[in-house]
Design an enzyme around this catalytic site. Structure first.
Site, PDB file in Angstrom:
ATOM      1  N   PHE A  96      70.054  40.262  51.253  1.00 14.77           N
ATOM      2  CA  PHE A  96      71.395  40.460  51.805  1.00 14.77           C
ATOM      3  C   PHE A  96      72.433  40.282  50.694  1.00 14.77           C
ATOM      4  O   PHE A  96      73.420  39.582  50.827  1.00 14.77           O
ATOM      5  CB  PHE A  96      71.644  39.474  52.966  1.00 14.77           C
ATOM      6  CG  PHE A  96      72.760  39.913  53.880  1.00 14.77           C
ATOM      7  CD1 PHE A  96      72.574  40.944  54.782  1.00 14.77           C
ATOM      8  CD2 PHE A  96      74.015  39.305  53.806  1.00 14.77           C
ATOM      9  CE1 PHE A  96      73.605  41.356  55.617  1.00 14.77           C
ATOM     10  CE2 PHE A  96      75.054  39.708  54.644  1.00 14.77           C
ATOM     11  CZ  PHE A  96      74.845  40.734  55.549  1.00 14.77           C
ATOM     12  N   THR A 146      74.503  42.599  47.433  1.00 14.83           N
ATOM     13  CA  THR A 146      75.483  43.693  47.412  1.00 14.83           C
ATOM     14  C   THR A 146      74.990  44.893  48.222  1.00 14.83           C
ATOM     15  O   THR A 146      75.743  45.494  48.984  1.00 14.83           O
ATOM     16  CB  THR A 146      75.710  44.152  45.951  1.00 14.83           C
ATOM     17  OG1 THR A 146      75.739  42.999  45.126  1.00 14.83           O
ATOM     18  CG2 THR A 146      76.974  44.926  45.799  1.00 14.83           C
ATOM     19  N   VAL A 147      73.722  45.246  48.032  1.00 14.81           N
ATOM     20  CA  VAL A 147      73.193  46.434  48.716  1.00 14.81           C
ATOM     21  C   VAL A 147      72.830  46.105  50.165  1.00 14.81           C
ATOM     22  O   VAL A 147      73.219  46.814  51.095  1.00 14.81           O
ATOM     23  CB  VAL A 147      71.966  46.999  47.959  1.00 14.81           C
ATOM     24  CG1 VAL A 147      71.384  48.199  48.705  1.00 14.81           C
ATOM     25  CG2 VAL A 147      72.347  47.380  46.531  1.00 14.81           C
ATOM     26  N   ALA A 151      65.953  38.758  55.997  1.00 14.35           N
ATOM     27  CA  ALA A 151      65.338  37.693  55.196  1.00 14.35           C
ATOM     28  C   ALA A 151      66.196  37.394  53.981  1.00 14.35           C
ATOM     29  O   ALA A 151      66.572  38.301  53.235  1.00 14.35           O
ATOM     30  CB  ALA A 151      63.936  38.110  54.761  1.00 14.35           C
ATOM     31  N   LYS A 183      63.283  49.782  41.683  1.00 15.06           N
ATOM     32  CA  LYS A 183      62.699  50.663  40.659  1.00 15.06           C
ATOM     33  C   LYS A 183      61.624  49.970  39.846  1.00 15.06           C
ATOM     34  O   LYS A 183      60.602  50.560  39.519  1.00 15.06           O
ATOM     35  CB  LYS A 183      63.773  51.223  39.729  1.00 15.06           C
ATOM     36  CG  LYS A 183      64.486  50.180  38.895  1.00 15.06           C
ATOM     37  CD  LYS A 183      65.902  50.563  38.638  1.00 15.06           C
ATOM     38  CE  LYS A 183      66.606  50.698  39.934  1.00 15.06           C
ATOM     39  NZ  LYS A 183      67.643  49.764  40.282  1.00 15.06           N
ATOM     40  N   GLU A 214      64.271  56.440  47.423  1.00 18.87           N
ATOM     41  CA  GLU A 214      65.347  57.254  46.814  1.00 18.87           C
ATOM     42  C   GLU A 214      66.301  56.397  45.985  1.00 18.87           C
ATOM     43  O   GLU A 214      66.749  56.804  44.917  1.00 18.87           O
ATOM     44  CB  GLU A 214      66.132  57.967  47.926  1.00 18.87           C
ATOM     45  CG  GLU A 214      67.268  58.839  47.422  1.00 18.87           C
ATOM     46  CD  GLU A 214      66.776  59.994  46.565  1.00 18.87           C
ATOM     47  OE1 GLU A 214      66.089  60.873  47.097  1.00 18.87           O
ATOM     48  OE2 GLU A 214      67.077  60.013  45.351  1.00 18.87           O
ATOM     49  N   GLY A 250      82.133  43.439  35.378  1.00 16.51           N
ATOM     50  CA  GLY A 250      81.077  43.384  36.386  1.00 16.51           C
ATOM     51  C   GLY A 250      80.067  44.518  36.296  1.00 16.51           C
ATOM     52  O   GLY A 250      79.206  44.657  37.163  1.00 16.51           O
ATOM     53  N   GLU A 271      75.162  42.719  33.847  1.00 17.06           N
ATOM     54  CA  GLU A 271      74.789  41.450  34.469  1.00 17.06           C
ATOM     55  C   GLU A 271      74.860  40.321  33.445  1.00 17.06           C
ATOM     56  O   GLU A 271      74.940  40.583  32.235  1.00 17.06           O
ATOM     57  CB  GLU A 271      73.372  41.571  35.019  1.00 17.06           C
ATOM     58  CG  GLU A 271      73.306  42.721  35.985  1.00 17.06           C
ATOM     59  CD  GLU A 271      72.119  42.670  36.889  1.00 17.06           C
ATOM     60  OE1 GLU A 271      71.541  41.591  37.037  1.00 17.06           O
ATOM     61  OE2 GLU A 271      71.789  43.723  37.440  1.00 17.06           O
ATOM     62  N   LYS A 306      63.086  54.114  35.793  1.00 14.37           N
ATOM     63  CA  LYS A 306      63.518  55.352  36.453  1.00 14.37           C
ATOM     64  C   LYS A 306      62.797  56.554  35.845  1.00 14.37           C
ATOM     65  O   LYS A 306      62.417  57.493  36.560  1.00 14.37           O
ATOM     66  CB  LYS A 306      65.034  55.491  36.331  1.00 14.37           C
ATOM     67  CG  LYS A 306      65.784  54.412  37.122  1.00 14.37           C
ATOM     68  CD  LYS A 306      67.251  54.323  36.738  1.00 14.37           C
ATOM     69  CE  LYS A 306      67.966  53.207  37.498  1.00 14.37           C
ATOM     70  NZ  LYS A 306      69.294  52.895  36.986  1.00 14.37           N
TER      71      LYS A 306
HETATM   72  N1  HSE Z   1      71.873  48.339  36.314  1.00 18.37           N
HETATM   73  C1  HSE Z   1      71.753  49.735  36.629  1.00 18.37           C
HETATM   74  C2  HSE Z   1      72.818  50.526  35.890  1.00 18.37           C
HETATM   75  C3  HSE Z   1      71.851  50.035  38.092  1.00 18.37           C
HETATM   76  O1  HSE Z   1      73.582  49.961  35.126  1.00 18.37           O
HETATM   77  O2  HSE Z   1      72.854  51.728  36.079  1.00 18.37           O
HETATM   78  C4  HSE Z   1      70.601  49.693  38.793  1.00 18.37           C
HETATM   79  O3  HSE Z   1      69.522  50.401  38.297  1.00 18.37           O
END
Ligand code: HSE
Length: 447
Positions: free
Chosen positions: A28, A30-31, A60, A122, A146, A204, A207, A222
């Site tokens: 739970f 950001t996404v 969860a 991913k 996706e 932001g 990370e 990816k």
């Molecule tokens: N951290 C990734 C990006 C997004 O900067 O595109 C999640 O894969």
């Protein structure tokens, strides 16, 4: 996801029109919070699109505690994710936790229990595709991902469905927003890598630990997913050659700029034809020079862009925001609708099919053009000596540019295409020459 040797599970019957699909939401952040909010706010639309209501029956989280989770009834929250995914009233598991080991256990448990899974993860899909595919195959559950590649840009659906009748030759793309933001900021302001990274962190984009982004690991996951789907061949994270952007200097950006290029971190998936006529595939991530006129050069800030070349469709281009809560939630919810429709009406989504099982070509086999920036002695015969290193290995030079220095000269050489392993041997030889004081940078061209 199946290979021709894997037995297919029988097609499952649906629950029936109007029946409710019970959803377990794992995570739970950001996404996850966006997925939950949009499912609640647009509940009626989801019911129509699915053929029955989609009801989140459990969320969860790592600690239920007292943390405010707006709009989430307390009785939905649990810290027993493993218990939640196997509950009888759960049909569909949505995994938006991240990491590999913990979500792997949960996703495998869910698939083994016959629950369909939607994941945005991913790293998990790129590292463990084989076992996830086998588990989904064994029970006939769906596995959708996706959101694992470039969020809402429909790359996975395009490769799984839209181009399922075509032959993909090459994919190249900017699939990491953080590194694109950093490189774009370096180009726009002349900032150093460290300053641009600090700005990306402050805003932001990056990370607290930016390693996965700046060292190319996120893009490599990816690339592995895209290559597996595009070439019907299992390509894992470990199969992807990976070089990040942390060595790129303001000087590299400036030299590229002067020569008419931008530097972008590219993920490239390619079908190769070997000299003996057989095919192989390669996936790689590295910084590359992109000509300013190419649309990829104008992909700014944290945007993503993906180019696909296929036999019948020709060239396709996809562009958009490849990260963030809302775009990722959009991709997750598209998958939720697909998986939930199958749960209501029966049947399965087209899975990944690794029937082609092409060999993975080593990075050394790939053909590339190099841009080499050197500091050399400014004296008679040096250019001939340097050119001789290339000539002895049959590599032709495309452009040579020399700029005066004090005692030394700056020499920038761009090669025609040659195998990576040959070019790497040339770089080693150049570094060993007395007349070459330094090889400042070696950057590949994207063309
Ligand atoms: N951290 C990734 C990006 C997004 O900067 O595109 C999640 O894969």
């Amino acid at each position: 996801m199946l290979t021709s040797s894997v037995a297919q599970a029988p097609i499952r019957a649906g629950k029936g029109e109007g029946e409710t699909v019970g959803i377990a939401l794992l995570g739970f952040g950001t996404v996850g919070s966006e997925v939950f909010r949009l499912l609640q706010e647009n509940a009626d639309a989801f019911t129509h699109r699915i053929g029955g209501p989609a009801e989140v029956r459990g969320v969860a989280v790592s600690h239920v505690g007292n943390k405010p989770r707006p709009g989430v009834p307390k009785d939905l929250l649990t810290d027993d994710a493993a218990g939640l995914v196997t509950r009888d009233d759960i049909d569909l598991v949505v995994e938006v936790i991240g990491g590999i080991d913990f979500p792997r256990e949960l996703v495998l448990t869910a698939l083994n229990a016959g629950k369909s899974v939607v994941t945005a993860n991913k790293a998990l899909v790129a590292a463990r595709a084989d076992e996830l595919a086998a588990a989904a195959e064994a029970t006939g559950a769906d596995l959708y991902f996706e959101a694992a590649v470039a969020a809402a840009i429909p790359v996975v659906g395009m490769l799984r469905r839209s181009l399922a009748g075509d032959q993909v030759e090459r994919i190249s793309g900017i699939v990491n927003g953080t590194t694109n933001f950093i490189l774009d900021a370096m180009e726009a302001t002349g900032a150093s890598y460290d300053d641009a990274l600090a700005e990306a962190t402050r805003l932001g984009y990056a990370e607290a630990d930016p390693t996965a982004d700046v060292e190319g690991h996120d893009a490599a996951s990816k690339a592995a997913i895209m290559a597996s789907l595009a070439f019907h061949t299992r390509v894992n994270f470990d199969d992807v050659y990976c070089q990040g952007i942390s060595d790129i200097t303001a000087g590299d950006i400036q030299a590229a700029n002067e020569a008419g290029f931008s530097i972008k971190l590219l993920a490239i998936c390619e079908r190769l034809r070997r000299d003996d006529g057989t095919e192989a595939v390669n996936a790689r991530v590295h910084p590359a020079l992109v000509r300013k006129e190419h649309p990829m050069a104008s992909v700014s800030e944290s945007y993503n862009a993906i180019f696909v070349e296929s036999e019948a469709a020709g060239e396709l281009m996809f562009y958009g925001n490849g990260a963030g809560g809302n775009p990722t939630a959009s991709a997750v919810l598209g998958d939720v609708v697909g998986a939930a429709r199958n749960i209501v009406h029966g049947g399965r989504a087209p899975g990944e099919n690794t029937y082609a099982n092409l060999p993975i070509a080593s990075f050394g086999e790939v053909r590339t053009k190099f841009h080499i920036d050197m500091e050399v002695s400014d004296k008679l015969g040096v250019l001939k000596e340097v050119a001789g290193v290339f000539a002895r290995r049959d590599v032709s030079l495309r452009t040579v540019r020399q700029e005066d220095g004090e005692e030394t000269a700056r020499l920038i050489v761009v090669t025609h295409s040659a195998r990576e392993e040959v070019l790497e041997a040339i770089i080693d030889e150049l570094r060993a020459l007395d007349s070459v004081h330094a090889v400042h940078s070696v950057i590949r061209l994207s063309e």
